[in-house]
Motif scaffolding. Structure first.
Motif, short mmCIF file in Angstrom:
data_model
loop_
_atom_site.label_atom_id
_atom_site.label_comp_id
_atom_site.label_asym_id
_atom_site.label_seq_id
_atom_site.Cartn_x
_atom_site.Cartn_y
_atom_site.Cartn_z
N ALA A 39 13.73 -48.74 -14.42
CA ALA A 39 14.26 -47.62 -13.62
C ALA A 39 15.25 -48.09 -12.57
O ALA A 39 15.65 -47.30 -11.71
N ASP A 40 15.66 -49.36 -12.64
CA ASP A 40 16.59 -49.90 -11.64
C ASP A 40 18.02 -49.77 -12.15
O ASP A 40 18.65 -50.75 -12.57
N PHE A 41 18.54 -48.55 -12.12
CA PHE A 41 19.88 -48.29 -12.64
C PHE A 41 20.94 -48.97 -11.78
O PHE A 41 20.94 -48.85 -10.56
N THR A 93 24.86 -45.68 -11.16
CA THR A 93 24.05 -45.84 -9.95
C THR A 93 22.75 -45.06 -10.11
O THR A 93 22.56 -44.31 -11.07
N LYS A 94 21.87 -45.23 -9.14
CA LYS A 94 20.58 -44.54 -9.18
C LYS A 94 20.74 -43.02 -9.09
O LYS A 94 19.86 -42.27 -9.50
N GLU A 95 21.89 -42.56 -8.57
CA GLU A 95 22.14 -41.13 -8.45
C GLU A 95 22.51 -40.51 -9.79
O GLU A 95 22.60 -39.28 -9.91
N ALA A 96 22.73 -41.32 -10.81
CA ALA A 96 23.11 -40.81 -12.12
C ALA A 96 21.94 -40.20 -12.87
O ALA A 96 22.12 -39.59 -13.93
N ILE A 97 20.74 -40.38 -12.33
CA ILE A 97 19.53 -39.88 -12.99
C ILE A 97 18.67 -39.16 -11.94
O ILE A 97 18.72 -39.51 -10.76
N SER A 98 17.94 -38.16 -12.37
CA SER A 98 17.12 -37.37 -11.46
C SER A 98 15.65 -37.52 -11.83
O SER A 98 15.31 -38.01 -12.91
N PRO A 99 14.74 -37.09 -10.94
CA PRO A 99 13.32 -37.11 -11.29
C PRO A 99 13.01 -36.35 -12.57
O PRO A 99 12.19 -36.77 -13.39
N ASP A 100 13.68 -35.21 -12.79
CA ASP A 100 13.47 -34.44 -14.01
C ASP A 100 13.92 -35.21 -15.24
O ASP A 100 13.30 -35.13 -16.31
N ASP A 101 15.02 -35.98 -15.10
CA ASP A 101 15.49 -36.82 -16.21
C ASP A 101 14.45 -37.87 -16.57
O ASP A 101 14.19 -38.14 -17.75
N MET A 102 13.86 -38.48 -15.55
CA MET A 102 12.86 -39.51 -15.79
C MET A 102 11.62 -38.90 -16.47
O MET A 102 11.04 -39.51 -17.37
N LYS A 103 11.26 -37.71 -16.05
CA LYS A 103 10.13 -37.03 -16.69
C LYS A 103 10.43 -36.75 -18.16
O LYS A 103 9.56 -36.88 -19.02
N LYS A 104 11.68 -36.38 -18.45
CA LYS A 104 12.06 -36.11 -19.83
C LYS A 104 11.95 -37.37 -20.69
O LYS A 104 11.46 -37.31 -21.83
N ILE A 124 12.69 -47.06 -0.89
CA ILE A 124 11.96 -45.79 -1.04
C ILE A 124 12.95 -44.63 -1.11
O ILE A 124 12.62 -43.51 -0.73
N GLU A 125 14.14 -44.93 -1.62
CA GLU A 125 15.16 -43.88 -1.71
C GLU A 125 15.14 -43.23 -3.09
O GLU A 125 14.11 -43.13 -3.73
N MET A 126 16.29 -42.83 -3.61
CA MET A 126 16.38 -42.05 -4.83
C MET A 126 15.79 -42.78 -6.04
O MET A 126 15.08 -42.17 -6.85
N GLY A 127 16.07 -44.07 -6.17
CA GLY A 127 15.54 -44.81 -7.31
C GLY A 127 14.02 -44.81 -7.34
O GLY A 127 13.41 -44.67 -8.41
N PHE A 128 13.42 -44.95 -6.17
CA PHE A 128 11.96 -44.91 -6.06
C PHE A 128 11.43 -43.52 -6.43
O PHE A 128 10.46 -43.39 -7.17
N ARG A 129 12.10 -42.48 -5.94
CA ARG A 129 11.68 -41.11 -6.24
C ARG A 129 11.74 -40.84 -7.74
O ARG A 129 10.86 -40.18 -8.30
N ASN A 130 12.80 -41.33 -8.37
CA ASN A 130 12.91 -41.16 -9.83
C ASN A 130 11.76 -41.85 -10.55
O ASN A 130 11.15 -41.29 -11.45
N ALA A 131 11.48 -43.08 -10.14
CA ALA A 131 10.49 -43.90 -10.84
C ALA A 131 9.09 -43.32 -10.75
O ALA A 131 8.31 -43.39 -11.72
N ILE A 132 8.74 -42.76 -9.59
CA ILE A 132 7.36 -42.28 -9.42
C ILE A 132 7.16 -40.86 -9.98
O ILE A 132 6.01 -40.43 -10.16
#
Length: 265
Positions: A39-41, A93-104, A124-132
Motif C-alpha cells: 500500500a506504499d504507493f 502518489t498516495k493520493e492516487a488511491i482512496s480508502p474505497d479503492d483499497m476496499k475494492k 498516519i496520513e492518507m497512505g495509512f488511512r487507505n491501508a487500514i
C-alpha cells in the motif's frame, strides 16, 4: 472469507516491510494461501524484499483503472506457490488511491486467499488511512526506541477509533545485551506503555539485512536461526497456536541451531 490484516507502525524504518515479507512467507509455508498488498504507493519496496521486482508487470492502479484483472496483476512468488504479491505503483502518489479503492481491491482478493496482509506506509496520513480501511485486524511493529513506541501508541488509538479491535504487537530489532545494560527499552516496558497483546519478538540480526538485500526472506533461507524461529513462531501464534516466547535474553543461537537440526532429523 480471508483474514485481512494491516501491518503498520506510524514511524518509518522499524521494519514493517521486512516483517510482512517474512511473516507472509512463513504462513505460506504452513499451507495457507496469502496475498501481500503493498500500500506504499510511490515508494514500493515489498517486491524487492521478495525478489520479485523483475516480475511486476501490472500494479493495483492498473486493476482499479480497468487495464487488467486482479489475476493478471498478482505476482506469484518464485519459491512459495501459495504466496502472491499485489504491487503498488511507483509512478503515483498516495493520493492516487482512496480508502474505497483499497476496499475494492481486497474484495477482489478475498475469495481466493486465507490471509491478506496490507503493508502500510509510514506515517498516519492518507497512505495509512487507505491501508487500514479494509482491515479487520492489525499488527503494529515497533522497535525498542521511545520515538517508535510513542508513534505506535498513537496508531493504537487511531486503529481503535476505526473499530479495528483485534490488534497485536511485534517488537522488532531487540538487542538483549543493550537491554541488560539498561541501554534499550525492555519488552515488558513496551507492553506496559502500549497495552497491546504481544504477538512476537524479533532479535536484531545482520542476517536479516543480508537476506533483505538479496531479496530472499530469511525464514526460507535459514530455518534454524533465532530470527527465522521468531517469524515461524509468530506465524503459528497468528493461527491460534499457543507457542511459548523464546527468551532471547538467555538464548544461545548456536545451541538452538544444533537442537533444531537434531529435531528435524
Amino acid at each position: 472469507m480471508s483474514r485481512v490484516i494491516v501491518i503498520t507502525s506510524g514511524k518509518g524504518g522499524v521494519g514493517k516491510t521486512t516483517i510482512t515479507a517474512n511473516l507472509g512467507s512463513a504462513i505460506a509455508s504452513l499451507g495457507y494461501k496469502i496475498a501481500l498488498v503493498d500500500a506504499d504507493f510511490g515508494l514500493r519496496n515489498l517486491d524487492l524484499l521478495l525478489g520479485l521486482e523483475q516480475r511486476v508487470v501490472y500494479t493495483a492502479i492498473d486493476v482499479l483503472s480497468g487495464e487488467c484483472s486482479i489475476e493478471k496483476a498478482l505476482v506469484k512468488d518464485k519459491r512459495q506457490p501459495n504466496l502472491m504479491l499485489l504491487a503498488a505503483a511507483q509512478n503515483r502518489t498516495k493520493e492516487a488511491i482512496s480508502p474505497d479503492d483499497m476496499k475494492k481491491l481486497v474484495e477482489l482478493l478475498d475469495p481466493e486467499f486465507d490471509f491478506i496482509f496490507i503493508d502500510s506506509p509510514a506515517g498516519i496520513e492518507m497512505g495509512f488511512r487507505n491501508a487500514i480501511s479494509p482491515a479487520q485486524e492489525a499488527i503494529i511493529v515497533t522497535t525498542p526506541e521511545m520515538a517508535a513506541v510513542r508513534d505506535a501508541d498513537r496508531v493504537v488509538g487511531l486503529l481503535e477509533s476505526e473499530d479495528i479491535k483485534k490488534i497485536h504487537l511485534i517488537v522488532n530489532r531487540i538487542k538483549p545485551k543493550m537491554i541488560q545494560l539498561n541501554q534499550m527499552i525492555g519488552v515488558e516496558d513496551i507492553l506496559d506503555l502500549l497495552v497491546v497483546p504481544l504477538l512476537g519478538i524479533v532479535p536484531d540480526d545482520e542476517r536479516i539485512i543480508i537476506s533483505t538485500n538479496k531479496g530472499e526472506p530469511l525464514v526460507l533461507e535459514e530455518t534454524t536461526s533465532l530470527p527465522s524461529l521468531a517469524f515461524t513462531n509468530i506465524a503459528q501464534r497468528l493461527n491460534g497456536k499457543d507457542i511459548p516466547f523464546v527468551d532471547f535474553m538467555a538464548a544461545d543461537d548456536n545451541l538452538i541451531t544444533r537442537f533444531l537440526s537434531i529435531f528435524k532429523k
